[in-house]
Design a protein around this motif. Sequence first.
Motif, PDB file in Angstrom:
ATOM      1  N   GLY A 220       4.791 -13.284  19.428  1.00 26.81           N
ATOM      2  CA  GLY A 220       4.619 -14.641  19.924  1.00 26.81           C
ATOM      3  C   GLY A 220       4.675 -15.627  18.762  1.00 26.81           C
ATOM      4  N   THR A 221       4.317 -16.871  19.026  1.00 30.06           N
ATOM      5  CA  THR A 221       4.338 -17.895  17.978  1.00 30.06           C
ATOM      6  C   THR A 221       3.026 -17.939  17.199  1.00 30.06           C
ATOM      7  OG1 THR A 221       3.594 -19.570  19.549  1.00 30.06           O
ATOM      8  CG2 THR A 221       5.979 -19.318  19.261  1.00 30.06           C
TER       9      THR A 221
ATOM     10  N   SER B 140       1.482 -16.748  29.712  1.00 30.40           N
ATOM     11  CA  SER B 140       1.364 -18.185  29.435  1.00 30.40           C
ATOM     12  C   SER B 140       2.727 -18.860  29.328  1.00 30.40           C
ATOM     13  CB  SER B 140       0.549 -18.421  28.161  1.00 30.40           C
ATOM     14  OG  SER B 140       1.096 -17.696  27.084  1.00 30.40           O
ATOM     15  N   ASP B 141       3.798 -18.066  29.194  1.00 30.19           N
ATOM     16  CA  ASP B 141       5.148 -18.626  29.185  1.00 30.19           C
ATOM     17  C   ASP B 141       5.774 -18.632  30.580  1.00 30.19           C
ATOM     18  OD1 ASP B 141       5.537 -15.914  29.528  1.00 30.19           O
ATOM     19  OD2 ASP B 141       6.837 -15.652  27.776  1.00 30.19           O
ATOM     20  N   GLY B 142       4.986 -18.241  31.608  1.00 29.84           N
ATOM     21  CA  GLY B 142       5.470 -18.275  32.991  1.00 29.84           C
ATOM     22  C   GLY B 142       6.174 -17.013  33.439  1.00 29.84           C
ATOM     23  N   VAL B 143       6.292 -16.008  32.565  1.00 30.35           N
ATOM     24  CA  VAL B 143       6.987 -14.767  32.881  1.00 30.35           C
ATOM     25  C   VAL B 143       5.991 -13.755  33.452  1.00 30.35           C
ATOM     26  CG1 VAL B 143       8.269 -12.825  31.869  1.00 30.35           C
ATOM     27  CG2 VAL B 143       8.721 -15.156  31.093  1.00 30.35           C
TER      28      VAL B 143
ATOM     29  N   ALA C 136      12.962  -7.990  30.381  1.00 26.34           N
ATOM     30  CA  ALA C 136      13.683  -8.965  29.560  1.00 26.34           C
ATOM     31  C   ALA C 136      12.879  -9.355  28.320  1.00 26.34           C
ATOM     32  CB  ALA C 136      13.976 -10.219  30.385  1.00 26.34           C
ATOM     33  N   SER C 137      13.601  -9.846  27.312  1.00 30.48           N
ATOM     34  CA  SER C 137      12.938 -10.388  26.131  1.00 30.48           C
ATOM     35  C   SER C 137      12.318 -11.729  26.502  1.00 30.48           C
ATOM     36  CB  SER C 137      13.946 -10.555  24.991  1.00 30.48           C
ATOM     37  OG  SER C 137      14.936 -11.484  25.351  1.00 30.48           O
ATOM     38  N   PRO C 138      11.348 -12.196  25.725  1.00 24.39           N
ATOM     39  CA  PRO C 138      10.682 -13.451  26.083  1.00 24.39           C
ATOM     40  C   PRO C 138      11.615 -14.647  25.933  1.00 24.39           C
ATOM     41  CG  PRO C 138       9.844 -12.615  23.999  1.00 24.39           C
ATOM     42  CD  PRO C 138      10.776 -11.587  24.536  1.00 24.39           C
TER      43      PRO C 138
ATOM     44  N   LEU D 230       1.952 -19.184  21.717  1.00 23.82           N
ATOM     45  CA  LEU D 230       1.976 -17.955  22.503  1.00 23.82           C
ATOM     46  C   LEU D 230       1.497 -16.787  21.653  1.00 23.82           C
ATOM     47  CD1 LEU D 230       5.498 -18.439  24.150  1.00 23.82           C
ATOM     48  CD2 LEU D 230       3.270 -18.986  25.137  1.00 23.82           C
ATOM     49  N   GLY D 231       0.548 -16.026  22.171  1.00 20.39           N
ATOM     50  CA  GLY D 231       0.016 -14.880  21.448  1.00 20.39           C
ATOM     51  C   GLY D 231       0.502 -13.548  21.975  1.00 20.39           C
TER      52      GLY D 231
END
Length: 190
Positions: free
Chosen positions: A104-105, A125-128, A153-155, A163-164
């Motif tokens: 993540g970031t 938290s990214d909606g996936v 899938a990849s993020p 994003l953690g």
Amino acid sequence: MRPVAALLPSWAWVTGLTVGATAAVVALAIQADHAPRPAAAVTRPAASAPASPHASASPKTPTAPALPDASGEGRRIVYSLAGKRVWLVDATGKPVRTFTVWPGTVNPQPGRYSITLRTQSLKGSDGVEIEHVMYFTKASGVNVAFSNALDGASPPPANGQKLGGIRLHKEDGAALWSFGDQGTRVAVVN
């Protein structure tokens, strides 16, 4: 004089025929088990021409990077920040599986942690939609956890989000989920 067949009751004949048929099936099964097996056709991509006439055209399996030094002892999960890689290490200290990840970031600090919470599936938290979520720390106010997308899938790009989530390939997420229970140690190394 009556024939022998007339002296035996019908259940004896049925039993005898059943035993004989079973013996024949077993004999055929043993014979088939020792017979040669057909080989399945394997299709592989064609190898490109070797760079030199003496080079081997056979593909080489890349060797996995070695387990980082000072990653602890015993059964654990090791996460390399720089290598973007995870190792699953058994109780003897031997890596049993390793794979790459998409961090993540927000990165955790190098150190020793443990799995604090496991969640089968949820929306990240990214909606996936993600599964095999295994939380082990917080960094910059963000939960840090291993997970994989349900669809494999990849993020998606972070677009400035904190994003953690450390995303894994689907099969690696399943392996990590099987390996790590709540309390399993996690070593984060540079």
